[in-house]
Design a protein around this motif. Structure first.
Motif, mmCIF file in Angstrom:
data_model
loop_
_atom_site.group_PDB
_atom_site.id
_atom_site.type_symbol
_atom_site.label_atom_id
_atom_site.label_comp_id
_atom_site.label_asym_id
_atom_site.label_seq_id
_atom_site.Cartn_x
_atom_site.Cartn_y
_atom_site.Cartn_z
ATOM 1 N N GLY A 154 0.850 -1.187 0.000
ATOM 2 C CA GLY A 154 0.000 0.000 0.000
ATOM 3 C C GLY A 154 0.884 1.235 0.000
ATOM 4 O O GLY A 154 2.071 1.153 0.336
ATOM 5 N N SER A 160 -5.026 0.841 -4.999
ATOM 6 C CA SER A 160 -6.199 0.707 -4.122
ATOM 7 C C SER A 160 -7.467 1.301 -4.723
ATOM 8 O O SER A 160 -8.509 0.662 -4.767
ATOM 9 C CB SER A 160 -5.942 1.376 -2.774
ATOM 10 O OG SER A 160 -4.950 0.696 -2.062
ATOM 11 N N ARG A 217 -3.317 -4.437 -1.482
ATOM 12 C CA ARG A 217 -2.324 -3.544 -0.867
ATOM 13 C C ARG A 217 -1.070 -3.422 -1.737
ATOM 14 O O ARG A 217 -0.066 -4.099 -1.533
ATOM 15 C CB ARG A 217 -1.908 -4.037 0.548
ATOM 16 C CG ARG A 217 -3.011 -4.393 1.490
ATOM 17 C CD ARG A 217 -3.932 -3.227 1.770
ATOM 18 N NE ARG A 217 -3.245 -2.106 2.404
ATOM 19 C CZ ARG A 217 -3.273 -0.854 1.942
ATOM 20 N NH1 ARG A 217 -3.949 -0.547 0.837
ATOM 21 N NH2 ARG A 217 -2.636 0.092 2.574
#
Ligand SMILES: Cc1ncc(COP(=O)(O)O)c(C=O)c1O
Length: 367
Positions: free
Chosen positions: A95, A228, A236
């Motif tokens: 992420g 995302s 992620r």
């Protein structure tokens, strides 16, 4: 109080940092049974045929092995498919949250002093949190009442605090607007050889505007993005690009194997089908226009322009609206307490036509 409670309290007071003890955990409300419009997720899944194919690819992934450490295939697909300029590479994160933390850690102290991380505020909360956890100071520079950058204030703050890292989210979260690109370029230039500018393009699939192509213009610029909001929040994966020598430094802080093999396989697969995700973003942009127009027609509601997959708006009483929406099983974000400039503001994710209509109906009833 049992003796073990006393013992653990003592242990925590003795070992855990005071600033960590004094804050609350990042709160994610339980959304089961709700229409979830609080986290800027893409409401659409991949089509069934693609999901079946992805299932097979995931089944074939070598879960017994560490990921291939170079992530060469995945990086090549990102560079080729997502507009990274020729000659530039990417750094991958679990992420973009992790990339923010990696950069903050890499710059946190200099010559025995705490470095400064800066951003226009209100901003994405992880900018300040990651700075804090890394041991740097965070300085927020308030945006203007229309959420535009306050350029003189930013330049004065840069002069005063000499930040090592400045985050500019483009578009900004939680406000949704795009800052003026010339103002951003002025800030990036003002940082010169003493500060790194990070343009955070988490919402780029909806905004379509980008600094990625301008990387060669600014040696101190890093452009960060994520898969995302494009529709893969669950896997992620964040990426950032910039000068290779800068990336090499951040690379040292990145935990090895931070991107797991399932993410690697799923991301490579999704990047082969970017057209599907792009079409979903187009549908969401069309719904954003409809939702904004319908919201603007409601008495007492002020809608702010958005280039992202969410809309921020001001209502007469945000606490009451959020409570009523919760009763109607619609989850949105109350921004009221985040910042003075967001008094009585709420933020709603743009979703499917059905969910957007359910939100509008519940909102009208709550006003
Ligand atoms: C501006 C901004 N940057 C970064 C992120 C984090 O994205 P990721 O899911 O890649 O950690 C978000 C998430 O909402 C965001 O709004």
């Amino acid at each position: 109080m049992t003796s073990s409670t006393v013992a653990i309290d003592k242990l925590i007071a003795h070992t855990i940092r005071e600033d960590v003890r004094n804050i609350a955990s990042y709160h994610v409300p339980d959304a089961s049974g709700y229409i979830k419009l609080d986290a800027m997720e893409n409401p659409y899944q991949l089509p069934d045929t693609l999901r079946a194919e992805l299932g097979q690819r995931l089944a074939d992934a070598a879960l017994n092995r560490y990921p291939v450490a170079s992530y060469a295939t995945l990086k090549a697909k990102i560079c080729a498919g997502l507009g990274v300029p020729a000659g530039y590479d990417v750094l991958l994160g679990n992420g973009s949250d992790e990339l923010i933390s990696i950069m903050a850690t890499a710059i946190a102290t200099q010559g025995g002093k705490r470095a400064v991380v800066m951003a226009p505020t209100p901003a994405f909360v992880m900018f300040a949190r990651s700075a804090q956890f890394a041991g740097a100071d965070f300085v927020g520079v308030p945006v203007k009442s229309d959420f535009a950058l306050d350029l003189p204030a930013m330049l004065a703050a840069i002069e005063k605090h000499q930040p090592a890292l400045v985050f500019l989210a483009y578009p900004n979260n939680p406000t949704g607007n795009l800052f003026d690109a010339d103002d951003m370029a002025t800030i990036i230039r003002a940082l010169g050889e003493t500060g790194i500018a990070v343009v955070d393009e988490a919402y780029q699939p909806f905004a379509k505007k980008s600094f990625m192509g301008r990387l060669p213009e600014f040696p101190n610029l890093v452009v960060m993005r994520t898969l995302s909001k494009l529709g893969l929040a669950g896997i992620r994966l964040g990426y950032l690009s910039g000068d290779a020598r800068l990336l090499d430094q951040f690379e040292k802080v990145r935990p090895p194997y931070n991107v797991n093999v399932l993410t690697q396989v799923a991301a490579e697969f999704a990047l082969d089908h970017l057209d599907v995700l792009d079409r979903q973003a187009e549908m969401l942009n069309a719904e954003r226009a409809r939702l904004a127009a319908e919201l603007a027609a409601l008495p007492g509601v002020e809608v702010f322009p958005s280039a992202a997959n969410f809309i921020s708006l001001r209502v007469p009483d945000a606490d009451q609206v959020c409570a009523r929406l919760r009763d109607e099983k619609v989850l949105i974000k109350n921004l009221s307490k985040m910042d003075k400039v967001l008094a009585n503001c709420i933020r709603v994710t743009v979703s499917t036509p059905e969910e957007n209509t359910a939100f509008l109906t519940a909102l009208k009833a709550s006003l």
